[in-house]
Design a protein around this motif. Structure first.
Motif, PDB file in Angstrom:
ATOM      1  N   TRP A 124      24.742  19.288  33.137  1.00 47.21           N
ATOM      2  CA  TRP A 124      23.945  19.152  34.495  1.00 47.21           C
ATOM      3  C   TRP A 124      24.427  17.959  35.088  1.00 47.21           C
ATOM      4  O   TRP A 124      23.977  17.588  36.296  1.00 47.21           O
ATOM      5  N   GLY A 125      25.364  17.126  34.729  1.00 43.31           N
ATOM      6  CA  GLY A 125      25.662  15.983  35.379  1.00 43.31           C
ATOM      7  C   GLY A 125      24.889  14.776  35.120  1.00 43.31           C
ATOM      8  O   GLY A 125      25.092  13.710  36.071  1.00 43.31           O
ATOM      9  N   TYR A 126      24.311  14.697  34.146  1.00 39.78           N
ATOM     10  CA  TYR A 126      23.313  13.422  33.889  1.00 39.78           C
ATOM     11  C   TYR A 126      24.041  12.621  32.797  1.00 39.78           C
ATOM     12  O   TYR A 126      24.741  13.140  31.838  1.00 39.78           O
ATOM     13  N   GLU A 127      24.253  11.258  33.179  1.00 37.41           N
ATOM     14  CA  GLU A 127      24.877  10.163  32.346  1.00 37.41           C
ATOM     15  C   GLU A 127      24.034   9.813  31.310  1.00 37.41           C
ATOM     16  O   GLU A 127      22.813   9.463  31.435  1.00 37.41           O
ATOM     17  N   VAL A 128      24.491   9.763  29.926  1.00 37.36           N
ATOM     18  CA  VAL A 128      23.829   9.350  28.855  1.00 37.36           C
ATOM     19  C   VAL A 128      23.676   7.793  28.979  1.00 37.36           C
ATOM     20  O   VAL A 128      25.004   7.139  29.133  1.00 37.36           O
ATOM     21  N   VAL A 129      22.422   7.025  28.797  1.00 40.32           N
ATOM     22  CA  VAL A 129      22.465   5.790  28.715  1.00 40.32           C
ATOM     23  C   VAL A 129      21.620   5.316  27.480  1.00 40.32           C
ATOM     24  O   VAL A 129      20.973   6.314  26.848  1.00 40.32           O
ATOM     25  N   VAL A 130      21.795   4.157  26.872  1.00 46.75           N
ATOM     26  CA  VAL A 130      21.092   3.756  25.841  1.00 46.75           C
ATOM     27  C   VAL A 130      20.447   2.522  26.046  1.00 46.75           C
ATOM     28  O   VAL A 130      21.138   1.337  25.900  1.00 46.75           O
ATOM     29  N   PRO A 131      19.188   2.416  26.458  1.00 49.80           N
ATOM     30  CA  PRO A 131      18.556   0.864  26.875  1.00 49.80           C
ATOM     31  C   PRO A 131      18.131   0.178  25.284  1.00 49.80           C
ATOM     32  O   PRO A 131      18.362   0.863  24.559  1.00 49.80           O
ATOM     33  N   PRO A 132      18.383  -0.911  25.701  1.00 57.60           N
ATOM     34  CA  PRO A 132      17.929  -1.861  24.274  1.00 57.60           C
ATOM     35  C   PRO A 132      16.635  -1.780  24.060  1.00 57.60           C
ATOM     36  O   PRO A 132      15.678  -1.310  24.675  1.00 57.60           O
ATOM     37  N   MET A 133      16.116  -2.078  22.825  1.00 55.37           N
ATOM     38  CA  MET A 133      14.981  -1.666  22.146  1.00 55.37           C
ATOM     39  C   MET A 133      14.147  -2.883  22.595  1.00 55.37           C
ATOM     40  O   MET A 133      12.761  -2.798  22.854  1.00 55.37           O
ATOM     41  N   ILE A 134      14.737  -4.079  23.002  1.00 54.40           N
ATOM     42  CA  ILE A 134      13.775  -5.263  23.175  1.00 54.40           C
ATOM     43  C   ILE A 134      14.396  -5.512  24.812  1.00 54.40           C
ATOM     44  O   ILE A 134      15.627  -5.706  24.961  1.00 54.40           O
ATOM     45  N   GLU A 135      13.345  -6.000  25.560  1.00 49.01           N
ATOM     46  CA  GLU A 135      13.796  -6.605  26.682  1.00 49.01           C
ATOM     47  C   GLU A 135      12.548  -7.919  27.187  1.00 49.01           C
ATOM     48  O   GLU A 135      11.555  -7.975  26.232  1.00 49.01           O
TER      49      GLU A 135
END
Length: 375
Positions: free
Chosen positions: A35-46
């Protein structure tokens, strides 16, 4: 206490459930990318301030600790949506529509009405940069497709719009404290608490708040709402958006209902909100909505809408089961012919493990110096 006992609300997936989870994760990400969505992997901690932003509910659910390097407070993500807002603010262009998807484990200090455990695996998709109901239609369709992929049919789609509640609060000139109290009352759908609050406080348009908390049901409530809020233009505009959603989904083989007093648990929702229910479950299986104010905390202003659900919970319900493939056993040998055969079989999708102990029943045999699978 046993050494292998996990903390309350923390669980794991093993065996067929772990295999099913991984297959569903791959299938969902393939769906979102198609569907055109980009995979992102945010960090566990911020840094805690970027995770919590201005949400009291997220703040209460976020584990925090002091970072010995920076001296600042860090947080473990309890919701991915604020992280997507940060990612979009950093890399987007104001005139561009951007789409993101993710499947990440999160951690919460306590379970809530939506997440059954403190360690859900949150799957979802977010659309940024388009201020129109067409964006909400797209993400709702994608949410329904996601649940269908998990084996869920016969969904009931609940639609609401927090802009109605917000417009009513503005019309009544409520301060932030009273608005927050009312939001909590509406979240709990507590009519007795609402009556008590209105009795003890001089609130303009109290009768409209009483009407709003009970405005739910079929599309007929939209006409009722238009009559109740006829002198509040922003509320009427929000109701019109719900009419457009009704037209879009009325012929999609799903059950439709409206809950105009829905305010959601997270304060950042500020427009159309939605949730997917199923008769086999007592709570929403997926939910989402519009949250156009989150990116302002990062110096930009982007319209956004999205949804999320607990993938781990759905896997644990065994709605879709992927059986673990049989694993063949090969002898521990340095014979290059056996190695070539094993590599070829693995490339063709077979699972093969080496018998390091020499005690297992193997699935290979050597005949006339040629290796083959036993028949």
């Amino acid at each position: 206490m046993s050494n292998w006992q996990l903390p309350e609300g923390i669980d794991e997936l093993t065996g067929d459930q772990a295999i099913t989870f991984e297959q569903c994760r791959r299938d969902l990400l393939d769906l979102y990318q198609s569907w055109g969505y980009e995979v992102v992997v945010p960090p566990m901690i911020e840094f805690a301030e970027t995770l919590v932003l201005n949400s009291k509910s997220i703040d209460e659910k976020t584990f925090k600790f002091l970072d010995s390097i920076s001296g600042k407070m860090l947080g473990v993500h309890s919701d991915i949506t604020p992280q997507i807002a940060r990612i979009d603010s950093k890399r987007s262009k104001s005139e561009r529509v951007d789409r993101y998807c993710y499947i990440n484990a999160i951690l919460q200090t306590k379970a809530d009405d939506f997440y059954a455990s403190r360690s859900p695996i949150q799957a979802g998709a977010e659309l940024y940069g388009f201020n129109g109901v067409d964006a909400d239609i797209e993400v709702i369709n994608l949410m329904i497709e996601s649940l269908a992929l998990m084996g869920l049919k016969g969904i009931t789609l609940s639609l609401g719009n927090t802009s109605i509640f917000n417009a009513l609060c503005d019309s009544a000139n409520l301060n932030s404290k009273d608005a927050s109290k009312l939001r909590d009352i509406f979240r709990r759908k507590s009519i007795p608490d609402l009556n008590s609050f209105l009795k003890n406080n001089q609130i303009k348009d109290g009768d409209k708040f009483k009407a709003l908390i009970s405005l739910d049901g079929s599309e007929a409530v939209l006409d009722n709402a238009s009559s109740v809020f006829k002198d509040i233009p922003l509320a009427l505009s929000a109701i019109d958006d719900l009419r457009k959603l009704y037209v879009s989904f009325k012929d999609c083989n799903i059950n439709l209902m409206f809950d105009l007093g829905e305010v959601k648990a997270y304060e950042y929702h500020d427009g159309v909100v939605f949730a997917a229910y199923h008769e086999s479950f007592s709570k929403a299986l997926a939910q989402g909505g519009r949250y156009s104010g989150l990116t302002k905390s990062f110096g930009s202003s982007r319209d956004a809408t999205g949804f999320s659900f607990d993938l781990k919970f759905l896997v644990q319900q065994q709605l879709k089961i992927v059986k673990k493939q049989k694993t063949l056993v090969a002898p521990n040998s340095t014979d290059s012919k056996l190695t070539l055969l094993i590599n070829e079989l693995r490339l063709n999708g077979n699972n093969i493990k080496i018998d390091l102990t020499g005690l297992a029943e193997v699935d290979f045999e050597n005949t006339n110096n040629e290796w083959k699978l036993k028949e």
